[in-house]
Design a protein around this motif. Sequence first.
Motif, PDB file in Angstrom:
ATOM      1  N   THR A 190      36.337  16.821  70.591  1.00 24.47           N
ATOM      2  CA  THR A 190      37.061  16.392  71.775  1.00 24.47           C
ATOM      3  C   THR A 190      36.789  17.372  72.912  1.00 24.47           C
ATOM      4  O   THR A 190      36.136  18.408  72.731  1.00 24.47           O
ATOM      5  CB  THR A 190      38.567  16.341  71.480  1.00 24.47           C
ATOM      6  N   HIS A 191      37.311  17.047  74.067  1.00 21.70           N
ATOM      7  CA  HIS A 191      37.145  17.941  75.215  1.00 21.70           C
ATOM      8  C   HIS A 191      37.786  19.295  74.943  1.00 21.70           C
ATOM      9  O   HIS A 191      37.208  20.347  75.264  1.00 21.70           O
ATOM     10  CB  HIS A 191      37.765  17.293  76.448  1.00 21.70           C
ATOM     11  N   GLN A 192      38.983  19.292  74.340  1.00 19.05           N
ATOM     12  CA  GLN A 192      39.657  20.551  74.067  1.00 19.05           C
ATOM     13  C   GLN A 192      38.880  21.375  73.045  1.00 19.05           C
ATOM     14  O   GLN A 192      38.811  22.605  73.146  1.00 19.05           O
ATOM     15  CB  GLN A 192      41.078  20.288  73.564  1.00 19.05           C
ATOM     16  N   GLU A 193      38.281  20.711  72.045  1.00 14.20           N
ATOM     17  CA  GLU A 193      37.524  21.442  71.032  1.00 14.20           C
ATOM     18  C   GLU A 193      36.268  22.057  71.615  1.00 14.20           C
ATOM     19  O   GLU A 193      35.905  23.191  71.287  1.00 14.20           O
ATOM     20  CB  GLU A 193      37.169  20.509  69.869  1.00 14.20           C
ATOM     21  N   ARG A 194      35.594  21.330  72.477  1.00 11.28           N
ATOM     22  CA  ARG A 194      34.399  21.905  73.091  1.00 11.28           C
ATOM     23  C   ARG A 194      34.766  23.031  74.042  1.00 11.28           C
ATOM     24  O   ARG A 194      34.071  24.044  74.124  1.00 11.28           O
ATOM     25  CB  ARG A 194      33.607  20.823  73.820  1.00 11.28           C
ATOM     26  N   SER A 195      35.857  22.872  74.772  1.00  5.51           N
ATOM     27  CA  SER A 195      36.302  23.951  75.648  1.00  5.51           C
ATOM     28  C   SER A 195      36.664  25.189  74.841  1.00  5.51           C
ATOM     29  O   SER A 195      36.348  26.322  75.230  1.00  5.51           O
ATOM     30  CB  SER A 195      37.501  23.479  76.469  1.00  5.51           C
ATOM     31  N   ALA A 196      37.284  24.975  73.677  1.00  2.00           N
ATOM     32  CA  ALA A 196      37.621  26.109  72.818  1.00  2.00           C
ATOM     33  C   ALA A 196      36.361  26.778  72.277  1.00  2.00           C
ATOM     34  O   ALA A 196      36.314  28.006  72.121  1.00  2.00           O
ATOM     35  CB  ALA A 196      38.504  25.639  71.666  1.00  2.00           C
ATOM     36  N   ALA A 197      35.328  25.965  71.984  1.00  2.00           N
ATOM     37  CA  ALA A 197      34.071  26.550  71.497  1.00  2.00           C
ATOM     38  C   ALA A 197      33.433  27.431  72.565  1.00  2.00           C
ATOM     39  O   ALA A 197      32.934  28.531  72.264  1.00  2.00           O
ATOM     40  CB  ALA A 197      33.115  25.436  71.078  1.00  2.00           C
ATOM     41  N   TYR A 198      33.447  26.990  73.818  1.00  2.00           N
ATOM     42  CA  TYR A 198      32.875  27.804  74.893  1.00  2.00           C
ATOM     43  C   TYR A 198      33.705  29.063  75.119  1.00  2.00           C
ATOM     44  O   TYR A 198      33.157  30.143  75.386  1.00  2.00           O
ATOM     45  CB  TYR A 198      32.790  26.992  76.182  1.00  2.00           C
ATOM     46  N   GLN A 199      35.028  28.940  75.020  1.00  2.00           N
ATOM     47  CA  GLN A 199      35.877  30.121  75.180  1.00  2.00           C
ATOM     48  C   GLN A 199      35.669  31.111  74.042  1.00  2.00           C
ATOM     49  O   GLN A 199      35.672  32.327  74.253  1.00  2.00           O
ATOM     50  CB  GLN A 199      37.340  29.691  75.260  1.00  2.00           C
ATOM     51  N   GLN A 200      35.459  30.578  72.831  1.00  2.00           N
ATOM     52  CA  GLN A 200      35.170  31.468  71.709  1.00  2.00           C
ATOM     53  C   GLN A 200      33.847  32.193  71.927  1.00  2.00           C
ATOM     54  O   GLN A 200      33.720  33.389  71.630  1.00  2.00           O
ATOM     55  CB  GLN A 200      35.119  30.673  70.409  1.00  2.00           C
ATOM     56  N   ALA A 201      32.838  31.483  72.461  1.00  2.00           N
ATOM     57  CA  ALA A 201      31.562  32.132  72.764  1.00  2.00           C
ATOM     58  C   ALA A 201      31.735  33.198  73.830  1.00  2.00           C
ATOM     59  O   ALA A 201      31.120  34.275  73.756  1.00  2.00           O
ATOM     60  CB  ALA A 201      30.547  31.084  73.218  1.00  2.00           C
ATOM     61  N   ALA A 202      32.595  32.949  74.835  1.00  2.00           N
ATOM     62  CA  ALA A 202      32.842  33.960  75.872  1.00  2.00           C
ATOM     63  C   ALA A 202      33.528  35.187  75.282  1.00  2.00           C
ATOM     64  O   ALA A 202      33.187  36.325  75.637  1.00  2.00           O
ATOM     65  CB  ALA A 202      33.684  33.351  76.998  1.00  2.00           C
ATOM     66  N   ARG A 203      34.492  34.959  74.369  1.00  2.00           N
ATOM     67  CA  ARG A 203      35.168  36.108  73.747  1.00  2.00           C
ATOM     68  C   ARG A 203      34.199  36.907  72.870  1.00  2.00           C
ATOM     69  O   ARG A 203      34.239  38.151  72.861  1.00  2.00           O
ATOM     70  CB  ARG A 203      36.357  35.622  72.918  1.00  2.00           C
ATOM     71  N   ALA A 204      33.335  36.203  72.129  1.00  2.00           N
ATOM     72  CA  ALA A 204      32.357  36.918  71.303  1.00  2.00           C
ATOM     73  C   ALA A 204      31.390  37.716  72.167  1.00  2.00           C
ATOM     74  O   ALA A 204      30.985  38.836  71.814  1.00  2.00           O
ATOM     75  CB  ALA A 204      31.589  35.929  70.430  1.00  2.00           C
ATOM     76  N   THR A 205      31.015  37.172  73.330  1.00  2.00           N
ATOM     77  CA  THR A 205      30.125  37.888  74.236  1.00  2.00           C
ATOM     78  C   THR A 205      30.811  39.115  74.819  1.00  2.00           C
ATOM     79  O   THR A 205      30.188  40.183  74.938  1.00  2.00           O
ATOM     80  CB  THR A 205      29.673  36.947  75.363  1.00  2.00           C
ATOM     81  N   ALA A 206      32.083  38.982  75.167  1.00  2.00           N
ATOM     82  CA  ALA A 206      32.825  40.149  75.676  1.00  2.00           C
ATOM     83  C   ALA A 206      32.960  41.221  74.592  1.00  2.00           C
ATOM     84  O   ALA A 206      32.853  42.423  74.880  1.00  2.00           O
ATOM     85  CB  ALA A 206      34.199  39.714  76.177  1.00  2.00           C
ATOM     86  N   THR A 207      33.177  40.801  73.353  1.00  2.00           N
ATOM     87  CA  THR A 207      33.241  41.769  72.254  1.00  2.00           C
ATOM     88  C   THR A 207      31.904  42.477  72.070  1.00  2.00           C
ATOM     89  O   THR A 207      31.858  43.691  71.820  1.00  2.00           O
ATOM     90  CB  THR A 207      33.648  41.062  70.955  1.00  2.00           C
ATOM     91  N   ALA A 208      30.808  41.722  72.191  1.00  2.00           N
ATOM     92  CA  ALA A 208      29.481  42.336  72.073  1.00  2.00           C
ATOM     93  C   ALA A 208      29.244  43.349  73.183  1.00  2.00           C
ATOM     94  O   ALA A 208      28.586  44.380  72.957  1.00  2.00           O
ATOM     95  CB  ALA A 208      28.413  41.257  72.103  1.00  2.00           C
TER      96      ALA A 208
END
Length: 517
Positions: A301-319
Amino acid sequence: MIGKVTRGHSVARLLSYLYGPGRHNEHVNPHIVAGFRLPMALEPGLARGNRDFRHLVGVLTSPLDTLRHTPLASPVWQCSIRAAPTDRPLSDDEWADIAQEVMHQTGFAPRGDDQACRWIAVRHADDHIHLVTVLAREDGRNPSVHRDYFKVAKACHAIEERYGLTRTAPADRTAAPRPSRAETELAHRKNWPEPPRTALRRHVAMAAAGSETEDDFFATLKEAGVLVKIRHSVRTPGEITGYAVALPHHTNQKGQPVWFSGGKLAANLTLPKLRHRWSTPPDAHGRRAPRRYAPSGVELTHQERSAAYQQAARATATATWQMRHIQDSAVRADVAAATSDILHVTAAITGNRELAHAADFYDRAAREPYGRQPRQTPYGSTLRTIARTLARSEISARLNHSHRPSLTSALSQLIVQLAALIETVADLRQTQQRIAQAAAARKAAVQLTDLTRTRPRQPSPPLPAVIRPQTPNHNAARLAAADFPVPLSQHLATAPYQRPRTAALPPAPARRRPPSR
């Protein structure tokens, strides 16, 4: 300062070109600035208004007649030494010293060796000279031409430091092979947006970033419209040892596709190195965990894809935090390499040409020198898993994409975090004295930062795509792109990402004072 080496057979034809008018630029006042003898004694004379090269050719080639061994197949060695456009003009004496340094470093004419090869240096422009050497020593021995390209590069680096010229990058194999002049001119004649080698390198890098196995990799390339040829082992039937790719519209005179192997695209795109990337890192006990494959065809869904992009942003910030605080060189190298996968997948999701160019710029900063593969760590594997999840997640084509809300805000957050991570990688390369890689990373970071500017921007043309038949489930790159009716840069210009601000607390009610007595 850059040196380019070529080999040939005829000294007379080479001298005729060097003293001629030139093919792509004007040759002005051609003359000899250095040589195995005094330049004035070697300068060809004039005969009826034309240069007479017969004496000079005879002097240069006479050692070939006294060789004790068979002459080399191409006995004429030519090297053009060119300064950067921003460097100051050099005098004839300085160019003479540069020519002597190159001949000394290559070993063809070491200083103090009276039995060395015969050579001259011709200057017919302000910014470069041509070295002409006959590969035959006067003592009857053949000179060694082993690693002459690297010896010329070493001499150029010494010259740059001596005269304060623009520093060039070392030949460390971090740069991808550039398209040849023939490929560039062909793309210009055919009105192609870029040479085939560049387009294929991007296709292969994006497919490798979103794949977990060889089968996924080859299937993704074929789905993108790329022709794939697999090379099998001769000794072990059924074993795949390599691959080659081609574009359907890039053919030779016989109408056959022009193939490029993975090594011809980049040093880290050979099949053995891709297999190393797809392998799982060992744990503390040296065991490798079984690979978990992400299911394809998942409806998000839209919310799931938005959550996937936010998770990628958090992983990038952690890196980014890991790059700044973890001092392990293996972790830093692995995170820098895995960042390229995230960037390539993000470019594929948006279909934005500027993001694709940023991924191209960053590729050099992500590689280790001399084609070495970084040791895999859990930190880099986390980024690769995020990249594969974004690339493999699919959603049903039955949804009406035109009425779904835009995901520009979530993608903008990911791009901002990617820019910060790449800036950290640039600082690391600068600390490691890898100037070219640091410049490549900063160029990519600037490209990403420009996408988030609030000033109006012209929409960038989308990446060229191959028309393919629609399937029940679409690839994530095409499906996510449906959220962007115009290029991503225009969305970011009109609706830039802003960090959420903490809402102000309502003012407390005024406390009543008791009546005064």
